[in-house]
Design a protein around this motif. Structure first.
Motif, PDB file in Angstrom:
ATOM      1  N   LEU A   1      65.897 154.094  26.538  1.00  0.00           N
ATOM      2  CA  LEU A   1      66.771 155.090  26.614  1.00  0.00           C
ATOM      3  C   LEU A   1      68.392 154.490  26.818  1.00  0.00           C
ATOM      4  N   VAL A   2      68.538 153.350  27.326  1.00  0.00           N
ATOM      5  CA  VAL A   2      69.714 152.950  27.478  1.00  0.00           C
ATOM      6  C   VAL A   2      70.369 152.523  26.189  1.00  0.00           C
ATOM      7  N   LYS A   3      69.471 151.866  25.321  1.00  0.00           N
ATOM      8  CA  LYS A   3      69.895 151.743  24.069  1.00  0.00           C
ATOM      9  C   LYS A   3      70.134 152.804  23.289  1.00  0.00           C
ATOM     10  N   ARG A   4      69.573 153.898  23.457  1.00  0.00           N
ATOM     11  CA  ARG A   4      69.787 155.032  22.406  1.00  0.00           C
ATOM     12  C   ARG A   4      71.232 155.884  23.158  1.00  0.00           C
ATOM     13  N   LEU A   5      71.078 155.815  24.344  1.00  0.00           N
ATOM     14  CA  LEU A   5      72.342 156.537  25.182  1.00  0.00           C
ATOM     15  C   LEU A   5      73.674 155.676  24.556  1.00  0.00           C
ATOM     16  N   SER A   6      73.526 154.468  24.670  1.00  0.00           N
ATOM     17  CA  SER A   6      74.903 153.777  24.344  1.00  0.00           C
ATOM     18  C   SER A   6      75.574 153.809  22.868  1.00  0.00           C
ATOM     19  N   ALA A   7      74.480 154.044  22.043  1.00  0.00           N
ATOM     20  CA  ALA A   7      74.635 154.528  20.678  1.00  0.00           C
ATOM     21  C   ALA A   7      75.518 155.544  20.327  1.00  0.00           C
ATOM     22  N   LYS A   8      75.481 156.250  21.354  1.00  0.00           N
ATOM     23  CA  LYS A   8      76.290 157.554  21.359  1.00  0.00           C
ATOM     24  C   LYS A   8      77.918 157.545  21.573  1.00  0.00           C
ATOM     25  N   PRO A   9      78.730 158.178  20.727  1.00  0.00           N
ATOM     26  CA  PRO A   9      80.230 157.579  20.888  1.00  0.00           C
ATOM     27  C   PRO A   9      80.775 158.021  22.015  1.00  0.00           C
ATOM     28  N   ASN A  10      80.297 158.859  22.836  1.00  0.00           N
ATOM     29  CA  ASN A  10      80.698 159.308  24.028  1.00  0.00           C
ATOM     30  C   ASN A  10      80.120 158.753  25.115  1.00  0.00           C
ATOM     31  N   VAL A  11      79.460 157.819  25.041  1.00  0.00           N
ATOM     32  CA  VAL A  11      78.603 157.113  26.105  1.00  0.00           C
ATOM     33  C   VAL A  11      78.977 155.485  26.257  1.00  0.00           C
ATOM     34  N   PHE A  12      79.035 154.876  27.243  1.00  0.00           N
ATOM     35  CA  PHE A  12      79.305 153.623  27.246  1.00  0.00           C
ATOM     36  C   PHE A  12      78.531 152.927  28.552  1.00  0.00           C
ATOM     37  N   VAL A  13      78.337 151.522  28.355  1.00  0.00           N
ATOM     38  CA  VAL A  13      77.666 150.682  29.350  1.00  0.00           C
ATOM     39  C   VAL A  13      78.774 149.699  30.037  1.00  0.00           C
ATOM     40  N   GLY A  14      79.010 150.061  31.191  1.00  0.00           N
ATOM     41  CA  GLY A  14      80.006 148.895  32.016  1.00  0.00           C
ATOM     42  C   GLY A  14      80.320 149.239  33.370  1.00  0.00           C
ATOM     43  N   LYS A  15      81.190 148.542  33.840  1.00  0.00           N
ATOM     44  CA  LYS A  15      81.547 148.903  35.427  1.00  0.00           C
ATOM     45  C   LYS A  15      82.694 149.708  35.633  1.00  0.00           C
ATOM     46  N   VAL A  16      82.607 150.733  36.457  1.00  0.00           N
ATOM     47  CA  VAL A  16      83.734 151.576  36.733  1.00  0.00           C
ATOM     48  C   VAL A  16      84.329 151.623  38.130  1.00  0.00           C
ATOM     49  N   GLN A  17      85.561 151.496  38.566  1.00  0.00           N
ATOM     50  CA  GLN A  17      86.051 151.448  39.698  1.00  0.00           C
ATOM     51  C   GLN A  17      85.713 153.148  40.370  1.00  0.00           C
ATOM     52  N   THR A  18      84.899 153.367  41.276  1.00  0.00           N
ATOM     53  CA  THR A  18      84.954 154.487  41.982  1.00  0.00           C
ATOM     54  C   THR A  18      85.419 154.750  43.392  1.00  0.00           C
ATOM     55  N   LYS A  19      85.309 155.919  44.048  1.00  0.00           N
ATOM     56  CA  LYS A  19      85.862 155.790  45.339  1.00  0.00           C
ATOM     57  C   LYS A  19      84.604 155.278  46.274  1.00  0.00           C
ATOM     58  N   ALA A  20      83.506 155.083  45.720  1.00  0.00           N
ATOM     59  CA  ALA A  20      82.443 154.161  46.441  1.00  0.00           C
ATOM     60  C   ALA A  20      82.580 152.710  46.271  1.00  0.00           C
TER      61      ALA A  20
END
Length: 206
Positions: free
Chosen positions: A121-140
């Motif tokens: 699933l990760v591979k299929r999702l990451s192939a979509k233009p509006n999806v990316f894999v990575g680190k994001v700074q959040t409030k938590a």
């Protein structure tokens, strides 16, 4: 692996048998051991369903039996190697085994009936233009995972939606007690199965 011996039960029964019944004892013993092993298998599978969170059929069906014969009065109830590798921490303790570099925790991604993410699933999702894999700074704090860029809608700004979170391995807290389940079943069932097997073998011999 562990061993449960029933030699004492067999010796006690043998002393009370006549010559004809004693000749049938090896065959009857093999039948009783196999019947008991099958009951152990079912008990281990039921215990998996109670202890683990929605185990898959692959995991439940990983319990197998190697049958005894009258020339080799040993039956083996075991976990097949692939499942044993990831179930071991739930027996002896330690960190759960990861199927990839990180534990994939579904957040907003759809899961199957067992609560697991579909394969690749990760591979299929990451192939979509509006999806990316990575680190994001959040409030938590910094969160590593699979993110979806959402569109602005009426009353809601565009942003990021966490679909799958990457986590490190963690301590397996549940305990299957494979040994204990097996020992209790053997103690409570073998003698009865042996009596039934001897009676059946004697009926066939006459």
């Amino acid at each position: 692996m562990f061993t449960v011996s029933v030699r004492t039960d067999i010796k006690r029964v043998a002393k009370a048998l006549d010559d004809l019944a004693r000749k049938q004892l090896p065959f009857a013993t093999a039948q009783a051991i196999n019947a008991t092993a099958q009951i152990v298998k079912l008990a281990e599978q039921e215990n998996m369903r109670k202890v683990l969170d929605a185990p898959t059929p692959f995991t439940v069906n990983s319990i197998a039996v190697k049958r005894a014969t009258k020339s080799d009065l040993v039956a083996l109830v075991y976990v097949k190697p692939v499942a044993a590798s990831y179930l071991l921490p739930y027996e002896t303790g330690g960190l759960n085994k990861l199927n990839s570099q990180a534990l994939l925790k579904p957040i907003s991604a759809k899961v199957n009936q067992y609560g697991n993410l579909p394969r690749n699933l990760v591979k299929r999702l990451s192939a979509k233009p509006n999806v990316f894999v990575g680190k994001v700074q959040t409030k938590a704090g910094v969160v590593d995972g699979v993110w979806q860029r959402t569109k602005q809608t009426r009353g809601k700004r565009a942003g990021l939606k966490l679909m799958i979170k990457f986590e490190d391995a963690h301590e397996a807290t549940q305990r299957l007690d494979f040994r204990g389940v097996g020992q209790r079943v053997v103690a409570s069932t073998f003698r009865g199965e042996l009596d039934k097997a001897i009676a059946k073998a004697m009926a066939a011999a006459r």
